[in-house]
Design a protein around this motif. Structure first.
Motif, mmCIF file in Angstrom:
data_model
loop_
_atom_site.group_PDB
_atom_site.id
_atom_site.type_symbol
_atom_site.label_atom_id
_atom_site.label_comp_id
_atom_site.label_asym_id
_atom_site.label_seq_id
_atom_site.Cartn_x
_atom_site.Cartn_y
_atom_site.Cartn_z
ATOM 1 N N THR A 12 49.390 42.814 31.698
ATOM 2 C CA THR A 12 48.299 42.221 32.632
ATOM 3 C C THR A 12 47.691 42.300 33.130
ATOM 4 N N ALA A 13 47.253 44.165 33.653
ATOM 5 C CA ALA A 13 45.821 44.174 34.101
ATOM 6 C C ALA A 13 45.012 43.810 32.512
ATOM 7 N N GLN A 14 44.619 44.154 31.577
ATOM 8 C CA GLN A 14 44.073 43.565 30.409
ATOM 9 C C GLN A 14 43.539 42.524 30.104
ATOM 10 N N ALA A 92 50.112 47.338 42.848
ATOM 11 C CA ALA A 92 50.779 46.954 41.140
ATOM 12 C C ALA A 92 48.816 46.751 41.026
ATOM 13 N N THR A 93 48.696 46.424 38.745
ATOM 14 C CA THR A 93 47.644 46.226 38.455
ATOM 15 C C THR A 93 47.951 44.873 37.994
ATOM 16 N N PRO A 94 46.551 44.088 37.992
ATOM 17 C CA PRO A 94 45.247 44.409 38.758
ATOM 18 C C PRO A 94 46.028 44.252 40.658
ATOM 19 N N HIS A 95 45.115 44.549 41.329
ATOM 20 C CA HIS A 95 45.401 44.941 43.098
ATOM 21 C C HIS A 95 44.057 44.471 43.298
ATOM 22 N N ILE A 96 43.772 43.122 44.319
ATOM 23 C CA ILE A 96 42.208 43.107 44.792
ATOM 24 C C ILE A 96 41.961 43.343 45.981
ATOM 25 N N PHE A 97 40.694 43.686 46.013
ATOM 26 C CA PHE A 97 39.990 43.423 47.705
ATOM 27 C C PHE A 97 39.257 43.318 48.246
ATOM 28 N N ILE A 98 38.685 42.357 48.909
ATOM 29 C CA ILE A 98 37.478 41.329 48.789
ATOM 30 C C ILE A 98 36.747 42.002 50.546
ATOM 31 N N ARG A 110 45.944 38.960 44.612
ATOM 32 C CA ARG A 110 46.421 38.669 43.220
ATOM 33 C C ARG A 110 44.645 38.153 43.200
ATOM 34 N N PHE A 111 43.766 38.242 41.574
ATOM 35 C CA PHE A 111 42.787 37.045 41.290
ATOM 36 C C PHE A 111 43.074 36.016 41.472
ATOM 37 N N ASP A 112 43.589 35.660 40.949
ATOM 38 C CA ASP A 112 44.330 34.081 40.501
ATOM 39 C C ASP A 112 45.787 34.049 40.415
ATOM 40 N N ALA A 139 39.694 30.324 53.128
ATOM 41 C CA ALA A 139 41.218 29.608 52.900
ATOM 42 C C ALA A 139 42.278 30.216 53.028
ATOM 43 N N VAL A 140 41.959 31.329 51.891
ATOM 44 C CA VAL A 140 43.804 31.810 51.421
ATOM 45 C C VAL A 140 43.276 32.950 51.771
ATOM 46 N N LYS A 141 43.506 34.251 52.982
ATOM 47 C CA LYS A 141 43.162 35.772 52.770
ATOM 48 C C LYS A 141 43.959 36.606 52.521
ATOM 49 N N GLU A 142 44.793 36.625 52.112
ATOM 50 C CA GLU A 142 46.254 37.138 51.207
ATOM 51 C C GLU A 142 46.833 36.704 50.702
ATOM 52 N N THR A 143 47.668 36.997 48.972
ATOM 53 C CA THR A 143 48.324 36.273 48.816
ATOM 54 C C THR A 143 48.977 38.314 47.921
ATOM 55 N N LYS A 144 50.256 38.003 47.266
ATOM 56 C CA LYS A 144 51.162 38.354 46.671
ATOM 57 C C LYS A 144 50.495 38.901 45.494
ATOM 58 N N THR A 145 50.844 39.907 44.176
ATOM 59 C CA THR A 145 49.257 40.574 43.628
ATOM 60 C C THR A 145 51.380 40.346 42.220
ATOM 61 N N PHE A 146 50.797 40.329 40.731
ATOM 62 C CA PHE A 146 51.757 40.512 40.388
ATOM 63 C C PHE A 146 51.175 41.652 39.087
ATOM 64 N N GLY A 147 51.821 42.435 38.443
ATOM 65 C CA GLY A 147 51.646 43.031 37.816
ATOM 66 C C GLY A 147 51.822 44.999 37.645
ATOM 67 N N CYS A 148 52.150 45.225 36.317
ATOM 68 C CA CYS A 148 52.082 46.340 36.003
ATOM 69 C C CYS A 148 52.277 47.592 37.644
ATOM 70 N N SER A 149 53.632 48.314 38.040
ATOM 71 C CA SER A 149 53.774 48.920 39.754
ATOM 72 C C SER A 149 52.652 49.961 38.942
ATOM 73 N N VAL A 150 52.384 50.598 40.441
ATOM 74 C CA VAL A 150 51.649 51.598 39.808
ATOM 75 C C VAL A 150 51.816 52.911 40.018
ATOM 76 N N LYS A 151 51.507 53.775 38.639
ATOM 77 C CA LYS A 151 52.499 54.732 38.135
ATOM 78 C C LYS A 151 51.551 56.194 39.000
#
Length: 314
Positions: A12-14, A92-98, A110-112, A139-151
């Motif tokens: 997912t990160a790739q 998770a990876t990826p996880h975005i903070f702006i 999430r990124f998208d 408009a949307v300040k927070e979402t869930k994210t999807f990807g591999c769990s942090v190791k």
């Protein structure tokens, strides 16, 4: 400032790498900086979690991945202490903070909404960046994210358990003749076949054999299989089996039964000049897509495998 927790190994990160590179390029002249952080401890990543990559999450391999993809942003390693990742709350990876220009957190998630770039409907990260640049509310300040769990380092025990389980798998050897090799090379399966011809008395063969075991453990849950064929004396299988057991080679292993090694050479590949080790990759349908006389480059081999079985699951 866009902080993205990502890593080398996660498919997912790739899948998001090119999008992250594009965002960095598109917004670097507009006052937006992108920083990527790998939160993973590489010793907490099982080999079978590397089925979509050629790299683990070590700092050295991060540098190689960044060079391969020409990253245009800093790629930082937090795997040793994981303190930064914990403070951010990366899951998770990826996880975005702006963050805005005053370093207030304005968006996380999430990124998208889709790993497949052809199926995106909501461009959450880009929308957040555009809103901040225009001094508008997001408009949307927070979402869930999807990807591999942090190791996390706490997962290191799972790696040890998986290694112990692999060590317990049965290791066997079967005889194989020219006709059976011909059938093997036709590859009527749906799997990419990595075939290594070796011998216990061949120093380079013995030295590189552990690389094949690693590669097999990485990709065997995908359309891939590793097969070894020993060129040792057919009447002396015990040393061959003993060596294979010492390497936990729980793949298909064969011992050539013919007395004439030139029959083996011709059966494997007419272009093979006869030096050991010899390695080929056979695609479904029987086409040889890679051949190497002498020791392989493990990284080159992994990249070649991924070119044919793919990096993504979509």
């Amino acid at each position: 400032m866009v902080v993205i927790f990502t890593c080398n190994h996660c498919p997912t990160a790739q899948a998001y790498e090119d999008r992250i590179i594009k965002v960095s390029a598109d917004y670097q002249d507009k006052g937006v900086a992108v920083v990527a952080i790998s939160p993973n401890h590489p010793q907490s990543v099982r080999l079978d979690e590397l089925g979509y990559t050629e790299y683990n999450d070590t700092l050295d391999e991060m540098e190689m991945r960044a060079a391969d993809k020409n990253y245009n942003f800093p790629y930082l390693y937090d795997g040793e202490t994981q303190e930064t990742s914990k403070q951010y709350g990366a899951v998770a990876t990826p996880h975005i903070f702006i963050f805005d220009k005053n370093r207030n957190l304005r968006y996380k998630g999430r990124f998208d909404d889709n790993e497949n770039p052809k199926e995106i409907e909501q461009h959450n990260a880009i929308d957040a960046i555009e809103s901040l640049l225009a001094n508008n509310e997001i408009a949307v300040k927070e979402t869930k994210t999807f990807g591999c769990s942090v190791k996390w380092l706490s997962k290191e025990d799972a790696v040890k358990k998986s290694d112990e389980q692999w060590a317990k798998e049965p290791v066997t050897i079967q005889s194989i003749n020219v006709a059976q090799i011909d059938s093997l090379l036709k590859n009527d399966s749906d799997k990419l076949r990595l075939i290594n011809v070796w011998a216990t008395w061949c120093g380079p063969c013995v030295a590189e054999f552990p690389d094949f075991i690693t590669i097999n453990r990485m990709y065997r849950n995908r359309p891939f299989e590793f097969i070894s064929i020993s060129a040792d004396h057919p009447d002396k299988p015990d040393p061959v089996l003993s060596f294979l057991k010492s390497k936990a080679a729980a793949n298909q292993n064969f011992l050539f039964t013919g007395k004439n090694k030139y029959d083996l050479i011709e059966a494997i590949d007419k272009d093979w000049q006869g030096a050991l080790p010899y390695t080929i990759l056979v695609a479904p349908g029987g086409k040889i897509i890679y051949s190497k006389e002498g020791e392989i480059d493990p990284l080159e081999m992994k990249k070649t495998i991924l070119e044919h079985i793919g990096r993504y699951y979509f």
